[in-house]
Design a protein around this motif. Structure first.
Motif, mmCIF file in Angstrom:
data_model
loop_
_atom_site.group_PDB
_atom_site.id
_atom_site.type_symbol
_atom_site.label_atom_id
_atom_site.label_comp_id
_atom_site.label_asym_id
_atom_site.label_seq_id
_atom_site.Cartn_x
_atom_site.Cartn_y
_atom_site.Cartn_z
ATOM 1 N N HIS A 56 0.889 -1.173 0.000
ATOM 2 C CA HIS A 56 0.000 0.000 0.000
ATOM 3 C C HIS A 56 0.923 1.218 0.000
ATOM 4 O O HIS A 56 1.695 1.431 0.935
ATOM 5 N N GLU A 59 2.086 3.611 3.011
ATOM 6 C CA GLU A 59 2.454 3.030 4.309
ATOM 7 C C GLU A 59 3.973 3.092 4.472
ATOM 8 O O GLU A 59 4.706 2.277 3.912
ATOM 9 N N ARG A 98 -2.519 4.878 -1.176
ATOM 10 C CA ARG A 98 -2.587 3.440 -0.867
ATOM 11 C C ARG A 98 -2.715 2.620 -2.153
ATOM 12 O O ARG A 98 -2.243 1.491 -2.226
ATOM 13 N N HIS A 141 3.299 -3.531 6.964
ATOM 14 C CA HIS A 141 2.156 -2.640 6.701
ATOM 15 C C HIS A 141 1.953 -1.657 7.843
ATOM 16 O O HIS A 141 2.528 -1.810 8.934
ATOM 17 N N THR A 142 1.078 -0.659 7.622
ATOM 18 C CA THR A 142 0.605 0.236 8.680
ATOM 19 C C THR A 142 -0.919 0.270 8.613
ATOM 20 O O THR A 142 -1.521 -0.258 7.681
HETATM 21 ZN ZN ZN Z 1 -1.257 -2.155 4.162
#
Ligand code: ZN
Length: 339
Positions: A56, A59, A98, A141-142
């Protein structure tokens, strides 16, 4: 001595590291768009570990984690090979988004095809050029924009190797998470490649806690896989595996006033915040239907009815889970910004 490691036609000798730019596509201007990656190839045999971030594109914590891990890995002492891809979704990254330019989520496009949509082609490129050459994966990820996550590992724990990776990472919470179609985890599972996903912090931010915990976690997993020498034994963190998670949504539109922060222990029926109108009237409480730990939280006060405000993880031993979070924060020795 092991053989050279070859990826995308580039050879890396044992004990060497090399930065590559893999040609992915072109921008409208015809400028080449490349995926940066670094390979660190050890002198002794071992796993081929892929660490990747920004599937994404907005992130950012994972990008910094990849950099900090690379700075700590010496190819002369490494067993196996580290393949580090800080930005998978380069299209999204340059747009602070994203998504891909066709508005698709790359993490729903795997495994992709050579002649499919843009998202499908980017996914196929990543699988064909990189994933297929790796034996283990850590996907960084975040949370989404305006949503922050307590550092947590998501993995399918019925595979012993995956479980070892998840537990050794050292995040305070582990979710035994089912696999979504089209995700990198799905494609890895179909190829019997153990994969764990680390979630921490929020999009478009650097969160020092998320970055330090992520860097430490990746290095912990590398020690578990035998790629790095073990360090002096510390008492291991109790592995708190959530038995379920629950999203709590806003039941009216307005301004959210938080009474609870990430990492807090909450009790069924507790008020976690209130939602008010601009003149302060019409206050409505946000009440948790479950006891547990807050593992995800909105970071800005504007909410519409139905918006996810809190993510709560439930545990058999919630008191132990709370102590785990406290110990985790103490050990990091960083003043958390967001919890
Ligand atoms: Zn993500």
């Amino acid at each position: 001595m092991v053989a050279p490691f070859t990826l995308a036609g580039i050879e890396v000798a044992p004990g060497q590291r090399k930065v590559l730019q893999l040609a992915l596509a072109q921008l409208y201007t015809q400028s080449p768009l490349t995926v940066p990656l670094e390979i660190v190839h050890g002198k002794q045999p071992g796993p081929v570990l892929l660490i990747c971030a920004a599937i994404h594109g907005d992130e950012l914590n994972g990008i910094e984690i990849v950099n900090q891990v690379l700075s700590r890995v010496n190819p002369a002492r490494l067993k196996g090979t580290l393949v580090a891809v800080p930005v998978v979704n380069v299209f999204g990254f340059i747009n602070k988004s994203r998504y891909l330019p066709d508005r698709r989520d790359l993490n729903r496009c795997f495994p992709g095809t050579e002649k499919g949509s843009l998202g499908s082609r980017v996914a196929h490129f990543f699988v064909d050029k990189i994933v297929n050459h790796c034996s283990h994966i850590i996907d960084l990820h975040t949370g989404a924009i305006h949503r922050s996550n307590l550092p947590q590992i998501r993995a399918k724990l019925d595979c012993d190797i995956t479980r070892d990776m998840a537990e050794s990472f050292g995040a305070p919470v582990i979710l035994d998470a089912s696999i979504r179609d089209g995700s990198l985890r799905a494609v890895a599972e179909s190829r019997d490649i153990p994969v764990i996903l680390y979630e921490a912090g929020e999009a478009l931010r650097f969160d020092p806690v998320a970055i330090k915990a992520g860097t430490r976690g990746v290095l912990n997993v590398m020690r578990t896989l035998g790629m790095l020498k073990p360090t002096a034994k510390k008492a291991p963190m109790d592995h708190m595996i959530a038995k379920s998670t629950t999203w709590i949504r806003a039941e009216q539109d307005g301004l959210l006033h938080l009474k609870t922060r990430l990492g807090d222990r909450v009790t069924k029926g507790q008020c976690l915040g209130t939602i008010t109108a601009p003149l302060g009237a019409a206050a409505r409480e946000v009440v948790t239907p479950k006891s547990g730990i807050v593992i995800g939280c909105l970071t800005m006060p504007l909410v519409n009815e139905g918006d996810a405000v809190f993510h709560i993880a439930s545990f058999d031993e919630v008191k132990q889970a709370e102590m785990n979070v406290e110990r985790f924060v103490d050990e990091l020795d960083i003043q958390p910004q967001s919890f």
